[in-house]
Design a protein around this motif. Structure first.
Motif, PDB file in Angstrom:
ATOM      1  N   GLN A 237     -17.836  15.306  14.261  1.00  0.00           N
ATOM      2  CA  GLN A 237     -16.962  14.367  13.568  1.00  0.00           C
ATOM      3  C   GLN A 237     -15.525  14.410  14.079  1.00  0.00           C
ATOM      4  O   GLN A 237     -14.716  13.549  13.717  1.00  0.00           O
ATOM      5  N   ARG A 238     -15.222  15.392  14.875  1.00  0.00           N
ATOM      6  CA  ARG A 238     -13.852  15.476  15.414  1.00  0.00           C
ATOM      7  C   ARG A 238     -13.566  14.339  16.392  1.00  0.00           C
ATOM      8  O   ARG A 238     -12.404  14.015  16.638  1.00  0.00           O
ATOM      9  N   LEU A 239     -14.615  13.755  16.962  1.00  0.00           N
ATOM     10  CA  LEU A 239     -14.429  12.668  17.934  1.00  0.00           C
ATOM     11  C   LEU A 239     -14.823  11.339  17.322  1.00  0.00           C
ATOM     12  O   LEU A 239     -15.960  11.129  16.919  1.00  0.00           O
ATOM     13  N   SER A 271      -6.708  14.336  23.300  1.00  0.00           N
ATOM     14  CA  SER A 271      -6.693  13.850  21.917  1.00  0.00           C
ATOM     15  C   SER A 271      -7.591  14.650  21.004  1.00  0.00           C
ATOM     16  O   SER A 271      -7.300  14.772  19.815  1.00  0.00           O
ATOM     17  N   VAL A 272      -8.675  15.214  21.508  1.00  0.00           N
ATOM     18  CA  VAL A 272      -9.680  15.852  20.651  1.00  0.00           C
ATOM     19  C   VAL A 272      -9.746  17.352  20.871  1.00  0.00           C
ATOM     20  O   VAL A 272      -9.638  18.148  19.937  1.00  0.00           O
ATOM     21  N   GLY A 279      -9.638  13.710  17.109  1.00  0.00           N
ATOM     22  CA  GLY A 279      -8.831  12.519  17.353  1.00  0.00           C
ATOM     23  C   GLY A 279      -9.688  11.305  17.647  1.00  0.00           C
ATOM     24  O   GLY A 279     -10.919  11.320  17.542  1.00  0.00           O
ATOM     25  N   TRP A 280      -9.009  10.246  18.016  1.00  0.00           N
ATOM     26  CA  TRP A 280      -9.637   8.944  18.232  1.00  0.00           C
ATOM     27  C   TRP A 280      -9.451   8.533  19.693  1.00  0.00           C
ATOM     28  O   TRP A 280      -8.360   8.677  20.268  1.00  0.00           O
ATOM     29  N   ASP A 299      -5.122   8.843  20.293  1.00  0.00           N
ATOM     30  CA  ASP A 299      -4.040   9.089  19.349  1.00  0.00           C
ATOM     31  C   ASP A 299      -3.465  10.483  19.487  1.00  0.00           C
ATOM     32  O   ASP A 299      -2.815  11.001  18.573  1.00  0.00           O
ATOM     33  N   GLY A 300      -3.699  11.112  20.634  1.00  0.00           N
ATOM     34  CA  GLY A 300      -3.144  12.437  20.866  1.00  0.00           C
ATOM     35  C   GLY A 300      -1.766  12.372  21.488  1.00  0.00           C
ATOM     36  O   GLY A 300      -1.170  11.308  21.651  1.00  0.00           O
TER      37      GLY A 300
END
Length: 357
Positions: A237-239, A271-272, A279-280, A299-300
């Protein structure tokens, strides 16, 4: 056969144009000098004479092509072509001496010998002109062939360098993808197995397009979807991801294979991977005028856009080099931060993938 027909039509057209020019010129001269020679008769005489030359021309070209005025036998061939030209002129001249009298019952101006000598001179000039045009055409043909060979060599060299760039990507991609699968072996063997299956599919697709300079955007985005599936298995779910295409007709656009994947990988890394909350990452495709615009967003914090122009991973300089090889200056790869997002933007000419006939 088509080439012979084109050559025959061209020869006939040239001599017909010459007949019209010389016929009208002779008619004008006769009129200004007060000679009572019908213009139609002079024009027909010239047409017949030039049509006879149209029959002689292929023979002259044949000999001129086999005795080219080019090294290493330039002087020797020139020495052979001069008597050949005189022979053709002497052979051709008698036809003009008697043709007006027999064809049209017109009065021949001057004695047959005078006309014969004058016609030898003009026909000698015609033969030399044909030989000269053949020599120039041969030089231009050789030069054009050399240019084509140079272009083919340059294209082959560029394709070889592009294939090398692609080959550089495959181990890099495989190493990172196997790391993703390895990280799941202890925690989720089933997920690791699914990941390896997906990796096999991705590698198969990569090998299938190994020699392709371009692929359909639809195929590249499908590759990215499966690649993101592998990464989601790793990050869970982190990605969070999104792929958007402004218009369905853009799916037929041509882009270099494995162009988007390294940039998506960079986005995931920044980002992740570096943030516990993840992140996204998104891919947006749109048309900007006559160009295809592909944006990879995250979005990082990203990385220094200036540094991306030198090195951050093998993916960025590789993508830049391949774009330069394929499209020259009609492309760009840029990086920027905007509204809290880091954006890698690719712009290239918008065209569909060429298919073999």
């Amino acid at each position: 056969m088509t080439r012979l027909i084109r050559s025959a039509v061209l020869i006939y057209a040239v001599w017909t144009a010459a007949a019209l020019f010389f016929g009208s010129q002779h008619a004008l001269i006769s009129w200004t000098r007060g000679f009572d020679l019908p213009a139609t008769e002079q024009l027909l005489t010239m047409l017949v004479g030039c049509n006879i030359w149209a029959l002689f021309t292929p023979f002259v070209i044949f000999v001129a092509e086999r005795l080219p005025l080019a090294p290493p036998h330039t002087l020797r061939n020139a020495a052979l072509l001069v008597p050949f030209a005189l022979f053709v002129a002497v052979l051709r001249a008698p036809i003009d001496v008697f043709m007006p009298f027999h064809a049209f019952n017109s009065t021949i101006l001057g004695t047959p010998l005078d006309i014969f000598l004058a016609q030898v001179q003009i026909h000698l000039l015609f033969v030399l002109v044909i030989i000269g045009v053949t020599a120039v055409t041969r030089v231009e043909k050789i030069a054009a062939e050399q240019r084509k060979q140079e272009e083919r060599f340059a294209a082959a060299l560029a394709q070889a360098r592009l294939r090398r760039l692609r080959a550089d990507l495959n181990p890099h991609f495989l190493f990172n993808a196997l790391n993703a699968a390895a990280s799941l072996l202890e925690t989720s063997p089933a997920a690791a197995e699914r990941t390896i299956d997906t990796l096999c599919d991705l590698l198969g697709r990569s090998v299938a397009t190994e020699n392709a300079l371009e692929v359909r955007l639809a195929d590249e985005l499908e590759f990215i979807e499966r690649y993101l599936h592998v990464q989601k298995t790793r990050f869970g779910q982190r990605l969070r991801t999104h792929i958007g295409v402004a218009s369905l007709d853009l799916l037929d656009a041509a882009i270099p294979p494995l162009l988007i994947q390294p940039l998506v990988e960079n986005a995931i890394v920044h980002s992740v991977a570096r943030r516990p909350e993840g992140g996204w990452v998104g891919v947006q495709v749109a048309r900007e005028g006559g160009r295809l615009c592909i944006e990879i967003l995250d979005d990082g914090d990203g990385f220094d856009p200036g540094a991306a122009r030198t090195h951050d991973s093998i993916g960025v300089p590789n993508a830049r080099a391949r774009l330069q090889f394929l499209y020259g200056d009609d492309q760009s790869l840029s990086f920027e931060r905007h509204d809290g997002r880091f954006i890698a933007r690719v712009q290239l000419p918008l065209h569909e993938l060429e298919t073999a006939a």
